[in-house]
Design a protein around this motif. Structure first.
Motif, PDB file in Angstrom:
ATOM      1  N   CYS A 144      -8.904   2.022 -10.510  1.00  0.00           N
ATOM      2  CA  CYS A 144      -8.237   0.916 -10.851  1.00  0.00           C
ATOM      3  C   CYS A 144      -7.420   0.273  -9.576  1.00  0.00           C
ATOM      4  N   GLY A 145      -7.407   0.916  -8.395  1.00  0.00           N
ATOM      5  CA  GLY A 145      -6.893   0.544  -7.183  1.00  0.00           C
ATOM      6  C   GLY A 145      -5.331   0.450  -7.188  1.00  0.00           C
ATOM      7  N   ARG A 146      -4.793   1.223  -8.240  1.00  0.00           N
ATOM      8  CA  ARG A 146      -3.306   1.227  -8.079  1.00  0.00           C
ATOM      9  C   ARG A 146      -2.817   2.184  -6.764  1.00  0.00           C
ATOM     10  N   PRO A 147      -1.847   1.815  -5.945  1.00  0.00           N
ATOM     11  CA  PRO A 147      -1.502   2.403  -4.793  1.00  0.00           C
ATOM     12  C   PRO A 147      -0.431   3.739  -5.454  1.00  0.00           C
ATOM     13  N   SER A 148      -0.354   4.058  -6.571  1.00  0.00           N
ATOM     14  CA  SER A 148       0.818   5.143  -6.849  1.00  0.00           C
ATOM     15  C   SER A 148       0.312   5.779  -7.980  1.00  0.00           C
ATOM     16  N   GLY A 149       0.823   6.845  -8.349  1.00  0.00           N
ATOM     17  CA  GLY A 149       0.746   7.594  -9.314  1.00  0.00           C
ATOM     18  C   GLY A 149      -0.576   8.570  -9.079  1.00  0.00           C
ATOM     19  N   LYS A 150      -0.552   9.172  -7.955  1.00  0.00           N
ATOM     20  CA  LYS A 150      -1.553  10.031  -7.572  1.00  0.00           C
ATOM     21  C   LYS A 150      -1.315  11.615  -8.279  1.00  0.00           C
ATOM     22  N   LEU A 151      -1.864  12.130  -8.987  1.00  0.00           N
ATOM     23  CA  LEU A 151      -1.936  13.406  -9.170  1.00  0.00           C
ATOM     24  C   LEU A 151      -1.182  14.580  -8.476  1.00  0.00           C
ATOM     25  N   GLU A 152      -0.605  15.376  -9.399  1.00  0.00           N
ATOM     26  CA  GLU A 152       0.242  16.162  -8.563  1.00  0.00           C
ATOM     27  C   GLU A 152      -0.577  17.469  -7.813  1.00  0.00           C
ATOM     28  N   LYS A 153      -1.440  17.687  -8.461  1.00  0.00           N
ATOM     29  CA  LYS A 153      -2.325  18.652  -7.875  1.00  0.00           C
ATOM     30  C   LYS A 153      -3.920  18.361  -8.350  1.00  0.00           C
ATOM     31  N   PRO A 154      -4.718  18.937  -7.987  1.00  0.00           N
ATOM     32  CA  PRO A 154      -5.941  18.790  -8.400  1.00  0.00           C
ATOM     33  C   PRO A 154      -6.266  19.525  -9.808  1.00  0.00           C
ATOM     34  N   PRO A 155      -6.853  18.608 -10.848  1.00  0.00           N
ATOM     35  CA  PRO A 155      -6.981  19.041 -12.121  1.00  0.00           C
ATOM     36  C   PRO A 155      -7.722  20.188 -12.544  1.00  0.00           C
ATOM     37  N   PHE A 156      -8.677  20.411 -11.822  1.00  0.00           N
ATOM     38  CA  PHE A 156      -9.320  21.731 -11.622  1.00  0.00           C
ATOM     39  C   PHE A 156      -9.870  22.389 -10.331  1.00  0.00           C
ATOM     40  N   LYS A 157     -10.348  23.700 -10.270  1.00  0.00           N
ATOM     41  CA  LYS A 157     -10.875  24.002  -9.012  1.00  0.00           C
ATOM     42  C   LYS A 157     -11.994  23.396  -8.716  1.00  0.00           C
ATOM     43  N   GLY A 158     -12.286  23.635  -7.148  1.00  0.00           N
ATOM     44  CA  GLY A 158     -13.440  23.262  -6.703  1.00  0.00           C
ATOM     45  C   GLY A 158     -13.473  21.837  -6.156  1.00  0.00           C
ATOM     46  N   PRO A 159     -14.753  21.484  -5.251  1.00  0.00           N
ATOM     47  CA  PRO A 159     -14.915  20.212  -4.568  1.00  0.00           C
ATOM     48  C   PRO A 159     -14.425  18.974  -5.534  1.00  0.00           C
ATOM     49  N   LEU A 160     -15.176  19.090  -6.650  1.00  0.00           N
ATOM     50  CA  LEU A 160     -14.857  18.038  -7.391  1.00  0.00           C
ATOM     51  C   LEU A 160     -13.330  17.787  -7.933  1.00  0.00           C
ATOM     52  N   GLY A 161     -12.680  18.666  -8.298  1.00  0.00           N
ATOM     53  CA  GLY A 161     -11.337  18.540  -8.557  1.00  0.00           C
ATOM     54  C   GLY A 161     -10.673  18.032  -7.423  1.00  0.00           C
ATOM     55  N   LEU A 162     -11.045  18.654  -6.281  1.00  0.00           N
ATOM     56  CA  LEU A 162     -10.269  17.963  -5.022  1.00  0.00           C
ATOM     57  C   LEU A 162     -10.526  16.433  -4.924  1.00  0.00           C
ATOM     58  N   PRO A 166       0.753  -1.172   0.002  1.00  0.00           N
ATOM     59  CA  PRO A 166       0.016   0.031   0.080  1.00  0.00           C
ATOM     60  C   PRO A 166       0.937   1.299   0.101  1.00  0.00           C
ATOM     61  N   SER A 167       0.459   2.212  -0.660  1.00  0.00           N
ATOM     62  CA  SER A 167       0.986   3.499  -0.706  1.00  0.00           C
ATOM     63  C   SER A 167       1.129   4.298   0.824  1.00  0.00           C
ATOM     64  N   PRO A 168       2.346   4.758   0.924  1.00  0.00           N
ATOM     65  CA  PRO A 168       2.702   5.132   2.470  1.00  0.00           C
ATOM     66  C   PRO A 168       1.480   6.159   2.831  1.00  0.00           C
ATOM     67  N   ASP A 169       1.136   6.912   1.641  1.00  0.00           N
ATOM     68  CA  ASP A 169      -0.010   7.884   2.266  1.00  0.00           C
ATOM     69  C   ASP A 169      -1.330   7.616   2.098  1.00  0.00           C
ATOM     70  N   GLY A 170      -1.496   6.218   2.094  1.00  0.00           N
ATOM     71  CA  GLY A 170      -2.873   5.462   1.864  1.00  0.00           C
ATOM     72  C   GLY A 170      -3.421   5.647   0.462  1.00  0.00           C
ATOM     73  N   PHE A 171      -3.001   6.374  -0.466  1.00  0.00           N
ATOM     74  CA  PHE A 171      -3.661   6.581  -1.640  1.00  0.00           C
ATOM     75  C   PHE A 171      -3.922   5.175  -2.329  1.00  0.00           C
ATOM     76  N   SER A 172      -5.060   4.867  -2.798  1.00  0.00           N
ATOM     77  CA  SER A 172      -5.522   3.920  -3.721  1.00  0.00           C
ATOM     78  C   SER A 172      -6.424   4.608  -4.712  1.00  0.00           C
ATOM     79  N   CYS A 173      -6.216   4.447  -5.997  1.00  0.00           N
ATOM     80  CA  CYS A 173      -7.118   4.911  -7.038  1.00  0.00           C
ATOM     81  C   CYS A 173      -8.369   4.436  -7.067  1.00  0.00           C
ATOM     82  N   ALA A 174      -9.709   5.127  -6.934  1.00  0.00           N
ATOM     83  CA  ALA A 174     -10.809   4.847  -6.828  1.00  0.00           C
ATOM     84  C   ALA A 174     -11.367   3.857  -8.059  1.00  0.00           C
TER      85      ALA A 174
END
Ligand SMILES: [Zn+2]
Length: 211
Positions: A143-161, A133-141
């Motif tokens: 595909c389930g990959r534990p890595s490759g998180k986006l560096e920043k939100p792709p756009f503004k607002g709650p959905l981007g977050l 598991p990724s140390p920061d607990g990330f797991s893609c909703a």
């Protein structure tokens, strides 16, 4: 009824744009949630004919077929889905498909090529879960990959977050391609609030965002 509205929306997309796998996939999922299992299986089959790499669609079609009383066919599709999920490294769909196969009393294929450079000895029971598991607990909703998180939100607002928190770069790139198709083929004008809502709905569906 909210289900009916969604189903009609997805029926329209599948009709307007019969070569868009997302329309058939979303429609199949909506049918399944509404208990319309045979129609769900038909739509999901179309989605898989157009794009046989949608591992999540195998999970759903397996469920639909089983509920419709077609156990053998369900197992066949799920077994194929395991292979696809392994090839793509889609951990989450693999686990879900494996659970269904067990539930239906069918064998679960071993992973073909587990890329486990860290190769813990005697960890064969972990097959298919080889990545830590990724140390920061990330797991893609999606595909389930534990890595490759986006560096920043792709756009503004709650959905981007939410996307930043939940979606990997690979799935996000796949959505960009699919989103462009959705915009073009449905003729969406994103300045229009209702069109933006439709677009967001497809995005949430495609990325399988958690609430
Ligand atoms: Zn992903």
């Amino acid at each position: 009824m909210a289900d009916d509205v969604r189903i009609r929306q997805f029926e329209k997309m599948a009709q307007d744009d019969p070569n868009n796998e997302l329309g058939h996939f979303s429609l199949g999922k909506a049918y399944l949630e509404a208990g319309r299992n045979t129609e769900a299986a038909t739509s999901l089959k179309r989605a898989l004919d157009l794009n046989p790499t949608m591992s999540k669609a195998y999970e759903l079609i397996g469920t639909a077929l089983h509920r419709a009383g077609q156990r053998e066919l369900a197992i066949e599709m799920l077994t194929r889905g395991i292979t696809v999920a392994d090839e793509r490294g889609d951990r989450k769909p693999r686990e879900a498909i494996a659970a269904l196969l067990r539930e239906f009393g069918a064998p679960v294929p071993e992973p073909k090529h587990v890329s486990a450079p860290q190769g813990r000895p005697g960890s064969s029971a972990d097959a298919g879960h080889a990545q830590p598991p990724s140390p920061d607990g990330f797991s893609c909703a999606r595909c389930g990959r534990p890595s490759g998180k986006l560096e920043k939100p792709p756009f503004k607002g709650p959905l981007g977050l939410r996307i930043h928190e939940q979606v990997c770069q690979v799935c996000w790139r796949e959505w960009i391609g699919m989103g462009t198709k959705v915009i073009n083929e449905m003729g969406l004008q994103l300045a229009n609030r209702a069109h933006q809502d439709t677009y967001d709905q497809y995005m949430i569906e495609f990325l399988q965002l958690r609430v």
